[in-house]
Design a protein around this motif. Sequence first.
Motif, short mmCIF file in Angstrom:
data_model
loop_
_atom_site.label_atom_id
_atom_site.label_comp_id
_atom_site.label_asym_id
_atom_site.label_seq_id
_atom_site.Cartn_x
_atom_site.Cartn_y
_atom_site.Cartn_z
N ASN A 23 20.64 -19.90 -13.50
CA ASN A 23 19.62 -19.09 -13.59
C ASN A 23 18.59 -19.30 -14.92
O ASN A 23 17.67 -19.19 -14.54
N ARG A 24 19.10 -19.50 -16.00
CA ARG A 24 18.23 -19.92 -17.16
C ARG A 24 17.35 -21.06 -16.68
O ARG A 24 16.26 -21.34 -17.15
N HIS A 25 18.01 -22.22 -15.89
CA HIS A 25 17.29 -23.52 -15.49
C HIS A 25 15.93 -22.96 -14.40
O HIS A 25 14.90 -23.28 -14.59
N HIS A 26 16.53 -22.05 -13.62
CA HIS A 26 15.37 -21.72 -12.45
C HIS A 26 14.29 -20.94 -13.18
O HIS A 26 13.07 -20.95 -12.84
N THR A 27 14.65 -19.71 -14.05
CA THR A 27 13.69 -18.93 -14.57
C THR A 27 12.78 -19.70 -15.46
O THR A 27 11.60 -19.80 -15.48
N GLY A 28 13.43 -20.58 -16.10
CA GLY A 28 12.39 -21.53 -16.98
C GLY A 28 11.42 -22.29 -16.28
O GLY A 28 10.38 -22.60 -16.59
N PHE A 69 6.41 -24.70 -14.14
CA PHE A 69 5.89 -24.55 -12.87
C PHE A 69 4.36 -24.38 -13.26
O PHE A 69 3.26 -24.68 -12.60
N PRO A 70 4.03 -23.15 -14.15
CA PRO A 70 2.62 -22.76 -14.46
C PRO A 70 1.93 -23.79 -15.05
O PRO A 70 0.88 -24.10 -14.62
N GLU A 71 2.60 -24.67 -15.84
CA GLU A 71 2.13 -25.71 -16.70
C GLU A 71 1.82 -26.71 -15.83
O GLU A 71 0.61 -27.40 -15.88
N MET A 72 2.67 -27.15 -14.73
CA MET A 72 2.40 -28.19 -13.79
C MET A 72 1.26 -27.63 -12.70
O MET A 72 0.62 -28.55 -12.49
N ALA A 73 1.37 -26.55 -12.52
CA ALA A 73 0.25 -26.15 -11.31
C ALA A 73 -1.26 -26.35 -12.13
O ALA A 73 -2.28 -26.36 -11.55
N GLU A 74 -1.22 -25.98 -13.41
CA GLU A 74 -2.53 -26.10 -14.10
C GLU A 74 -3.16 -27.56 -14.22
O GLU A 74 -4.14 -27.90 -14.04
#
Length: 164
Positions: free
Chosen positions: A57-62, A68-73
């Motif tokens: 859960n920690r892995h996926h939440t991170g 993902f937001p950093e990659m999307a940007e």
Amino acid sequence: MTPHGRLKAFGNQLVEVHLWLREELAALREDVDSYLAGGTRLRELRTHCLTFCSALNRHHTGEDQVAFPEMAEQYPELRPVLEELRRDHQLVEDSLRRLDVLVGELDQAKDPAEVRREMDSLAALMETHFVYEEKRIVAALNALNVPDWEGSMPDFLLTDDAEH
């Protein structure tokens, strides 16, 4: 050394975390089999299950909140892939919830084979998800430039609580 001076690229670290999570799931499956055969104590099984579920859960939440937001940007063309990965995370979370309930009820008059079936389902889901994720985003993660991640490893790249 990567172009940004890191010793290990983030994508390669992601693959290492996935390998660790696969190993942890395999160990948990062994504990379930051992319990069903009369070996592992229920308390130990529950503790191991909770630890594994928390790490995954920690892995996926991170990933969802940080990576993902950093990659999307930095890579807008990956947004559809990232959305698919987020949907997978929800499926994995649902499976973890079911597994937690099943393990919590093992000492009651429940069918213990249900736990094994949920473990098998989770393992298949995780493997499909990890392979897809590794094929689609590792190269972008390796090229990602996030200076804040250099001093403090983000949660999605940690393998256990000792690394916090």
